[in-house]
Each structure stands twice: as C-alpha cells, then as structure tokens.
Design an enzyme around this catalytic site. Structure first.
Site, PDB file in Angstrom:
ATOM      1  N   LYS A 142       0.860  -1.012  -0.059  1.00 18.66           N
ATOM      2  CA  LYS A 142       0.065   0.010   0.036  1.00 18.66           C
ATOM      3  C   LYS A 142       0.809   1.146   0.199  1.00 18.66           C
ATOM      4  CE  LYS A 142      -0.646  -0.090   5.051  1.00 18.66           C
ATOM      5  NZ  LYS A 142      -1.493   0.088   6.011  1.00 18.66           N
ATOM      6  N   GLY A 144       0.687   5.790  -0.846  1.00 18.81           N
ATOM      7  CA  GLY A 144      -0.315   7.210  -0.339  1.00 18.81           C
ATOM      8  C   GLY A 144      -1.689   7.049  -1.309  1.00 18.81           C
ATOM      9  N   ALA A 146      -3.093   4.300  -2.937  1.00 18.19           N
ATOM     10  CA  ALA A 146      -3.607   2.925  -3.264  1.00 18.19           C
ATOM     11  C   ALA A 146      -3.284   1.746  -2.303  1.00 18.19           C
ATOM     12  CB  ALA A 146      -3.485   2.551  -4.599  1.00 18.19           C
ATOM     13  N   GLU A 147      -4.187   0.724  -2.358  1.00 19.66           N
ATOM     14  CA  GLU A 147      -3.758  -0.712  -1.785  1.00 19.66           C
ATOM     15  C   GLU A 147      -3.790  -1.652  -2.799  1.00 19.66           C
ATOM     16  OE1 GLU A 147      -6.513  -1.174   1.385  1.00 19.66           O
ATOM     17  OE2 GLU A 147      -5.534   0.306   2.752  1.00 19.66           O
ATOM     18  N   VAL A 148      -2.864  -2.469  -2.837  1.00 23.25           N
ATOM     19  CA  VAL A 148      -2.910  -3.616  -3.901  1.00 23.25           C
ATOM     20  C   VAL A 148      -3.076  -5.118  -3.110  1.00 23.25           C
ATOM     21  CG1 VAL A 148      -1.663  -4.815  -5.681  1.00 23.25           C
ATOM     22  CG2 VAL A 148      -1.494  -2.223  -5.144  1.00 23.25           C
ATOM     23  N   LYS A 162      -5.930  -3.463  -7.499  1.00 28.15           N
ATOM     24  CA  LYS A 162      -5.601  -2.139  -6.803  1.00 28.15           C
ATOM     25  C   LYS A 162      -6.800  -1.429  -6.377  1.00 28.15           C
ATOM     26  CE  LYS A 162      -3.135   2.180  -8.185  1.00 28.15           C
ATOM     27  NZ  LYS A 162      -2.200   2.810  -9.124  1.00 28.15           N
ATOM     28  N   ASP A 259       6.590   8.657 -11.461  1.00 23.96           N
ATOM     29  CA  ASP A 259       6.882   7.915 -10.199  1.00 23.96           C
ATOM     30  C   ASP A 259       7.734   6.547 -10.675  1.00 23.96           C
ATOM     31  OD1 ASP A 259       7.111   8.101  -7.729  1.00 23.96           O
ATOM     32  OD2 ASP A 259       4.713   6.952  -7.372  1.00 23.96           O
TER      33      ASP A 259
END
Length: 447
Positions: A142, A144, A146-148, A162, A259
């Site tokens: 995870k 800032g 999203a969480e996967v 995601k 990024d």
C-alpha cells in the site's frame, strides 16, 4: 519516503453471513463489451432474415419475384452494415462524452462502464470473492494513493487488485484521476509495462492488473535483501529501459510516468521487469516540450530538480528517476537510506571519480561482466545530470545499454538553450547547487 500525504488505514467494510459474501451489487456477470445485435430471425414485419428463410410453399412466389426480394434484401443488408457503422461511431462518441461527464460527477456510487474488448468490467462482489473480502492476508502493498491485493478469479487466474484510496480528494477528483489512470493503462501494450485485466467502479474504484509472482524490485533488493546476480540486475535495467522507451516514443500518446521507483517495478516470471502504478502518469501532447503540473507529487530520491523545484515534467523527468534506479541496481542501496540520505548525493562524488570499486554492490563481489557494469554506471551518471537537456533520451539509453552506442556524444545532446532551461532558469545551475536544493527539498518533506 513519499512526497505525498498518506491516507488513514481504513479497511473496506465487509459483511459475511453463513460463509457467503453479501453485498447490494447485482449478480449480473454479463460481458461488459458493447455489442450491437441484429436479429436474423424471419418475421412478417422484418424481411431482413429472408436470406435465411425457405421460399414460401404456396406457389404464389415466382422466380422473378424471388430474385427481386433477394436483391432488395441484399440492399437492406448493405444499408444495415452502413447504419451499424454509424451507430458504432455514435456509440464511441457517446462513451467519450460519458467519460468526460463522469470526471465531473460527484457521486462515488456511479458506475463506469468502459467498453473495451480486451478487459473486463468486474463487480465488487467478484473482486471481494477473489480477494477473500480484501483480507489483510492478501495485501501485497500500500502507498499514499492505493492498496494492492492478491486475488484469484473463478477461472484460477491470479491477479493483483488495486484499490484506490485517495480519500482526501473530492469524489469528482478521485473519479477523474481514476479515469485518467484507466485510460492510460488501457492503451498500453508492452511486455515491460503493466497489463490491464479489468476494472470496477462499484463500491469504490478498482483496477485489476497482471500479478507479479516475484513482487517488486524494492522488496527483492532492499527488504528481503536477496543477492540478485548481475545478469539478473542487468536484465531488469534493460527491460525497464525498453518499457520507458515505449511509453515515451512508441505508445499512441506520450506517457510520462512521473513515479518510476523500485517499488513500482514489478518482477514477472524469470525476473522480467514491468513498470506499474500509473496513478501519477500524465499524457503529454505531441507538440508540447514539457508541462507544468501542480501539486508536485512523487517519491523523494527519484524526483528530478526541475520537477521538484518548478513542477516541470517531460521525458527527462522519467530519465532522471531511471538513473536513480540504475544506481540502486549497481550499488544495492536504497534511493533514500535509513538516515534519509539520498543515493544521488552519496553516489555523485564516486561517479565523478569513476570509483567503480566503491560503487558496485559488495554482495556481487567480482561476479559481474565488467563492460556491462561500466556502461550501466555511465548511463546512470548521465541520467541523473542536474540539467535535463544533458540527460540522454531513452532511445539512446537503450542503445548504450545494449552496447550499440556510447556516451562520447553526450556533450552534443545539449542543443542550445531549451524551453526547459528557460522555464527553470537553470543557466549556471551546478551540481553543487543541485545537491543543496535536493537537501533543502528533503528537509521540507521531513518537516
């Protein structure tokens, strides 16, 4: 350390009863593809199916009239094909208008039904079942935004789900960012870039992408500190370079990732690298030299000076981050260490001294191909140049890594006072000044 605010760790509310997942979503699992169906059945009111019908048995139809009907029917068929083409074009126009409206929609429950033949539109029920209710046991990572989660579809396919968690943003901004990322990743078709499997906008915003069995480069290199041999590291470097060259020059539109980090490089079978997480990516129009963006988001340690100072982005923004990645592969060090020291600051003096012995990861020993290491160090040094126009573009990077070109022409890559230099006022901007600005930028983030 991320230069963007992290969200609170709120778990998705999941209700279970009798070991079955319950939700308000419909169980309709029909295909999301937009298909225009034309009836081919025979009826008295629609003669379009006459070609597939037997001649009437009442004897009233003569051979001449049957031929006439056949010709008329073919004409109707041709007209129908023309009409369907217009309908498809109109449908595509309506879909684009719908997408634009969704960007301004303030309802988080709105359903986004993007018609794309190559990927699916999942329901929340399907994703919840695939991830065991978004269980923490299935959490892959995870950040800032999203969480996967790891998921398993009914057909046995393993995927990564995601879940967008930009809770601090307004609903319309979250939907707009989601559609931008979805639009970018849906157009990508390269083995070294993330492959979209599907998406969902019910009970949240989700992207379903290809699962990477070996995790991220950051996990392998820094967390688990696996001693990746040099051939594997060089393969990863070359693959990332190929992926960035595709995004910058070969994709339908120029994509600036913004990024590129070790955490966003996933490793597939045989350690084939894949650029992932396009949450900050931007389209860049063909005729634009660069774009100024706000807010400035990214990961400290990878951001180019013209970006964190002025918000200016173009291909050279990704080139700088790629140079930092190369340093990580060469040295085995993190972009920012436990003492918040930048790898660029640490490596700059050694690069200027051509101190290969101090640069190369001691875990490698002498088990590396010298020419490949030298080429990689040269490319890394050029990519992290404080002046963007002095950095090579990714086409040149790929050639150098493959041994097809050298950096002897590096001084010729500076082709006058460019637009970027005007925007950033970088005339006389030195390496020492850049390092001071980088330290100041770190301090601002730490405060």
């Amino acid at each position: 350390m991320k230069g963007r605010r992290k969200n609170s760790n709120k778990k998705q509310d999941v209700k279970w009863r009798n070991n079955r997942y319950e939700c308000n979503e419909s169980d309709d699992q029909s295909s999301p593809r937009g298909v225009l169906e034309v009836s081919g059945s025979c009826s008295d009111s629609d003669n379009s199916g006459m070609l597939f019908c037997e001649k009437r048995g009442d004897g009233a139809e003569t051979e001449q009239s049957w031929r006439k009907n056949l010709i008329d029917n073919l004409k109707r068929k041709s007209f129908r094909r023309f009409s369907m083409g217009a309908l498809v074009a109109g449908y595509e126009h309506s879909r684009k208008s719908f997408v634009m409206k969704m960007g301004r929609n303030n309802s988080s429950d709105a359903t986004i039904n993007m018609a794309k033949p190559s990927w699916r539109n999942f329901t929340f029920h399907e994703l919840a079942m695939a991830t065991n209710g978004f269980s923490s046991d299935n959490l892959l990572g995870k950040g800032g935004h999203a969480e996967v989660y790891k998921g398993c579809l009914p057909d046995g396919q393993i995927v990564a789900v995601k879940k967008i968690t930009k809770k601090e943003k307004k609903d319309e901004d979250r939907v707009g960012d989601f559609l931008t990322e979805l639009g970018i990743i849906a157009h990508i078709n390269h083995p070294n870039a993330a492959r979209l499997i599907g998406s969902s906008s019910s009970n949240g915003l989700y992207l379903v992408v290809q699962y990477a069995p070996y995790g991220s480069l950051a996990a392998k290199l820094h967390i688990f500190k696996e001693n990746l041999n040099w051939s594997t590291r060089f393969k990863i470097a070359a693959g990332i370079a190929d992926g960035l060259q595709y995004l910058h020059y070969e994709c339908n539109k120029r994509i600036i990732h913004r990024d590129i980090t070790a955490s966003n490089i996933l490793l597939l079978e045989d350690y084939e690298p894949q650029i992932s997480d396009f949450g900050l990516a931007k389209w860049l129009p063909e005729k634009w030299a660069q774009q100024v963006v706000s807010p400035i988001e990214g990961t400290f340690g990878y951001m180019a000076p013209e970006y964190f100072m002025h918000g200016v982005i173009n291909e050279k923004t990704d080139v700088f981050a790629f140079g930092v990645l190369l340093l990580e592969l060469i040295t085995g060090r993190c972009a920012v260490d436990a003492h918040q020291q930048s790898l660029v600051i640490w490596a700059k003096p050694l690069l200027e001294q051509d101190n290969l012995k101090e640069l190369v990861d001691p875990r490698l020993g002498n088990a590396y191909e010298l020419n490949e290491v030298k080429r990689t160090i040269m490319v890394a040094s050029a990519c992290i140049h404080h002046m963007p126009d002095m950095r090579p573009h990714m086409k040149r990077v790929v050639q150098i890594l493959r041994g097809e070109s050298t950096l002897e022409l590096r001084q010729n890559t500076f082709d006058g006072r460019s637009i970027i230099l005007d925007a950033c006022d970088l005339e006389g901007y030195t390496s020492t000044t850049y390092l001071k600005d980088l330290n100041r930028h770190r301090q601002l983030i730490m405060e």
